[in-house]
Design a protein around this motif. Structure first.
Motif, PDB file in Angstrom:
ATOM      1  N   LYS A 161       0.586  39.968 -40.403  1.00  0.00           N
ATOM      2  CA  LYS A 161      -0.454  39.533 -41.099  1.00  0.00           C
ATOM      3  C   LYS A 161      -1.925  39.785 -41.786  1.00  0.00           C
ATOM      4  O   LYS A 161      -2.237  39.460 -42.339  1.00  0.00           O
ATOM      5  CB  LYS A 161      -0.980  37.803 -40.115  1.00  0.00           C
ATOM      6  CG  LYS A 161       0.598  36.909 -40.204  1.00  0.00           C
ATOM      7  CD  LYS A 161       0.535  35.921 -39.328  1.00  0.00           C
ATOM      8  CE  LYS A 161       1.538  34.541 -39.063  1.00  0.00           C
ATOM      9  NZ  LYS A 161       0.937  33.751 -38.377  1.00  0.00           N
TER      10      LYS A 161
ATOM     11  N   LYS B 218       4.461  36.442 -50.455  1.00  0.00           N
ATOM     12  CA  LYS B 218       3.208  36.288 -50.218  1.00  0.00           C
ATOM     13  C   LYS B 218       3.306  35.874 -48.776  1.00  0.00           C
ATOM     14  O   LYS B 218       4.712  36.049 -48.011  1.00  0.00           O
ATOM     15  CB  LYS B 218       2.655  34.200 -50.405  1.00  0.00           C
ATOM     16  CG  LYS B 218       2.573  33.832 -51.827  1.00  0.00           C
ATOM     17  CD  LYS B 218       2.412  32.204 -51.713  1.00  0.00           C
ATOM     18  CE  LYS B 218       2.424  32.005 -52.687  1.00  0.00           C
ATOM     19  NZ  LYS B 218       2.082  30.152 -53.252  1.00  0.00           N
ATOM     20  N   PRO B 219       2.256  36.176 -47.462  1.00  0.00           N
ATOM     21  CA  PRO B 219       2.443  36.563 -46.934  1.00  0.00           C
ATOM     22  C   PRO B 219       3.078  36.003 -45.664  1.00  0.00           C
ATOM     23  O   PRO B 219       3.964  36.387 -44.519  1.00  0.00           O
ATOM     24  CB  PRO B 219       0.852  37.031 -45.768  1.00  0.00           C
ATOM     25  CG  PRO B 219       0.593  37.930 -46.812  1.00  0.00           C
ATOM     26  CD  PRO B 219       1.442  36.797 -48.494  1.00  0.00           C
ATOM     27  N   SER B 220       2.494  34.260 -45.925  1.00  0.00           N
ATOM     28  CA  SER B 220       3.473  33.655 -44.736  1.00  0.00           C
ATOM     29  C   SER B 220       5.490  33.065 -45.478  1.00  0.00           C
ATOM     30  O   SER B 220       6.210  33.164 -44.430  1.00  0.00           O
ATOM     31  CB  SER B 220       2.881  31.884 -45.343  1.00  0.00           C
ATOM     32  OG  SER B 220       3.295  32.094 -46.890  1.00  0.00           O
TER      33      SER B 220
ATOM     34  N   TYR C 126      -1.328  43.012 -43.553  1.00  0.00           N
ATOM     35  CA  TYR C 126      -1.155  41.879 -45.050  1.00  0.00           C
ATOM     36  C   TYR C 126      -2.972  41.849 -45.814  1.00  0.00           C
ATOM     37  O   TYR C 126      -2.586  41.968 -46.892  1.00  0.00           O
ATOM     38  CB  TYR C 126      -0.264  41.056 -45.270  1.00  0.00           C
ATOM     39  CG  TYR C 126       1.525  41.077 -45.145  1.00  0.00           C
ATOM     40  CD1 TYR C 126       1.771  42.446 -44.545  1.00  0.00           C
ATOM     41  CD2 TYR C 126       2.086  40.062 -44.569  1.00  0.00           C
ATOM     42  CE1 TYR C 126       3.070  42.924 -44.183  1.00  0.00           C
ATOM     43  CE2 TYR C 126       3.297  39.947 -43.662  1.00  0.00           C
ATOM     44  CZ  TYR C 126       3.584  41.830 -44.284  1.00  0.00           C
ATOM     45  OH  TYR C 126       4.780  41.848 -43.190  1.00  0.00           O
ATOM     46  N   LYS C 127      -3.155  41.381 -44.924  1.00  0.00           N
ATOM     47  CA  LYS C 127      -4.891  40.632 -45.812  1.00  0.00           C
ATOM     48  C   LYS C 127      -5.328  42.137 -45.869  1.00  0.00           C
ATOM     49  O   LYS C 127      -5.977  42.390 -46.994  1.00  0.00           O
ATOM     50  CB  LYS C 127      -5.521  40.243 -44.878  1.00  0.00           C
ATOM     51  CG  LYS C 127      -6.509  39.117 -44.669  1.00  0.00           C
ATOM     52  CD  LYS C 127      -6.907  38.751 -43.705  1.00  0.00           C
ATOM     53  CE  LYS C 127      -6.291  37.224 -44.108  1.00  0.00           C
ATOM     54  NZ  LYS C 127      -7.106  36.104 -43.573  1.00  0.00           N
TER      55      LYS C 127
ATOM     56  N   ILE D  40       6.852  36.253 -43.629  1.00  0.00           N
ATOM     57  CA  ILE D  40       7.250  35.629 -41.655  1.00  0.00           C
ATOM     58  C   ILE D  40       7.868  34.939 -41.869  1.00  0.00           C
ATOM     59  O   ILE D  40       8.926  35.042 -41.101  1.00  0.00           O
ATOM     60  CB  ILE D  40       6.214  35.734 -41.249  1.00  0.00           C
ATOM     61  CG1 ILE D  40       4.713  36.184 -42.039  1.00  0.00           C
ATOM     62  CG2 ILE D  40       5.320  34.807 -40.194  1.00  0.00           C
ATOM     63  CD1 ILE D  40       4.651  37.540 -41.041  1.00  0.00           C
TER      64      ILE D  40
ATOM     65  N   GLU E 200       6.358  37.119 -32.279  1.00  0.00           N
ATOM     66  CA  GLU E 200       4.785  36.792 -32.427  1.00  0.00           C
ATOM     67  C   GLU E 200       4.030  37.400 -32.702  1.00  0.00           C
ATOM     68  O   GLU E 200       3.067  37.468 -33.663  1.00  0.00           O
ATOM     69  CB  GLU E 200       4.846  35.379 -31.713  1.00  0.00           C
ATOM     70  CG  GLU E 200       5.859  34.517 -31.810  1.00  0.00           C
ATOM     71  CD  GLU E 200       5.876  34.312 -33.912  1.00  0.00           C
ATOM     72  OE1 GLU E 200       5.520  34.159 -34.128  1.00  0.00           O
ATOM     73  OE2 GLU E 200       7.197  33.880 -33.730  1.00  0.00           O
TER      74      GLU E 200
ATOM     75  N   PHE F  75       4.791  39.731 -35.636  1.00  0.00           N
ATOM     76  CA  PHE F  75       4.126  38.527 -37.385  1.00  0.00           C
ATOM     77  C   PHE F  75       2.780  38.778 -36.936  1.00  0.00           C
ATOM     78  O   PHE F  75       1.668  38.906 -38.590  1.00  0.00           O
ATOM     79  CB  PHE F  75       4.816  37.711 -37.169  1.00  0.00           C
ATOM     80  CG  PHE F  75       6.697  37.550 -37.300  1.00  0.00           C
ATOM     81  CD1 PHE F  75       6.530  38.689 -37.322  1.00  0.00           C
ATOM     82  CD2 PHE F  75       7.464  36.794 -36.023  1.00  0.00           C
ATOM     83  CE1 PHE F  75       8.604  39.131 -37.293  1.00  0.00           C
ATOM     84  CE2 PHE F  75       8.229  36.417 -36.355  1.00  0.00           C
ATOM     85  CZ  PHE F  75       8.888  37.397 -36.944  1.00  0.00           C
ATOM     86  N   ASN F  76       2.244  38.820 -36.006  1.00  0.00           N
ATOM     87  CA  ASN F  76       0.420  39.016 -36.390  1.00  0.00           C
ATOM     88  C   ASN F  76      -0.281  39.776 -36.625  1.00  0.00           C
ATOM     89  O   ASN F  76      -1.146  39.936 -37.124  1.00  0.00           O
ATOM     90  CB  ASN F  76       0.282  37.857 -35.033  1.00  0.00           C
ATOM     91  CG  ASN F  76       0.373  36.866 -34.507  1.00  0.00           C
ATOM     92  OD1 ASN F  76       0.604  35.604 -35.441  1.00  0.00           O
ATOM     93  ND2 ASN F  76       0.167  36.372 -32.780  1.00  0.00           N
TER      94      ASN F  76
END
Length: 163
Positions: free
Chosen positions: A91, A55-57, A94-95, A60, A84, A87-88
């Motif tokens: 995120k 999962k993306p979370s 990934y979506k 990260i 950060e 990572f943003n």
């Protein structure tokens, strides 16, 4: 008296000597820390760009805890905010690109520096891009990153591959 040595014996001795020099040279080329830095950078890049089974979370979280130092410095002019910011950015990727992938084509390390040449693709059907990442490692973490890339063209002007 025949003083000629059989060619097979000469070949075997020369191959053996060559192999032992290569073996010794390889051992001296990479210190244990260089090998560790290279392995860690490859692991982190695989988590960042190729582990769609996570999962993306989760990705990260792994990247935050195991890969990128808190004081990470990003040299790309397109990414702000250190780790950060990185990572943003991912995120969002990934979506938008749930099948994001990459394959490492070449890798090298020297001292605290690691180089990875890879083929990244946002979708399986895309041509993707050729990327070169340079990482500075410290204490098992990526502390600095430089990168360059170029899209894989539909019609290259030569028959050489980018990889």
């Amino acid at each position: 008296m025949n003083t000629q040595k059989p060619l097979g014996l000469i070949f075997a001795v020369s191959v053996g000597l060559s192999y032992s020099f290569v073996s010794l040279a390889d051992e001296k080329l990479h210190s244990p820390s260089e090998k560790e830095n290279l392995a860690k950078a490859i692991y982190c890049m695989e988590i960042l760009e190729d582990r769609n089974d996570l999962k993306p979370s989760q990705r990260i979280d792994i990247l935050r805890k195991k890969c990128y130092a808190e004081n990470f410095v990003e040299h790309s002019p397109h990414i702000s905010g250190g780790r950060e910011g990185l990572f943003n950015l991912f995120k969002g990727r990934y979506k938008e690109y749930p099948k994001l992938s990459m394959s490492i084509k070449r890798s090298a390390s020297e001292g605290d520096m690691v180089w990875l040449h890879l083929h990244a693709k946002r979708t399986p059907e895309s041509r993707g891009a050729a990327l070169m990442h340079i990482f500075r490692m410290e204490g098992g973490f990526i502390v600095e990153h430089w990168g360059v890339g170029q899209a894989v063209p539909e019609k290259p002007k030569n028959s050489n591959t980018m990889f």
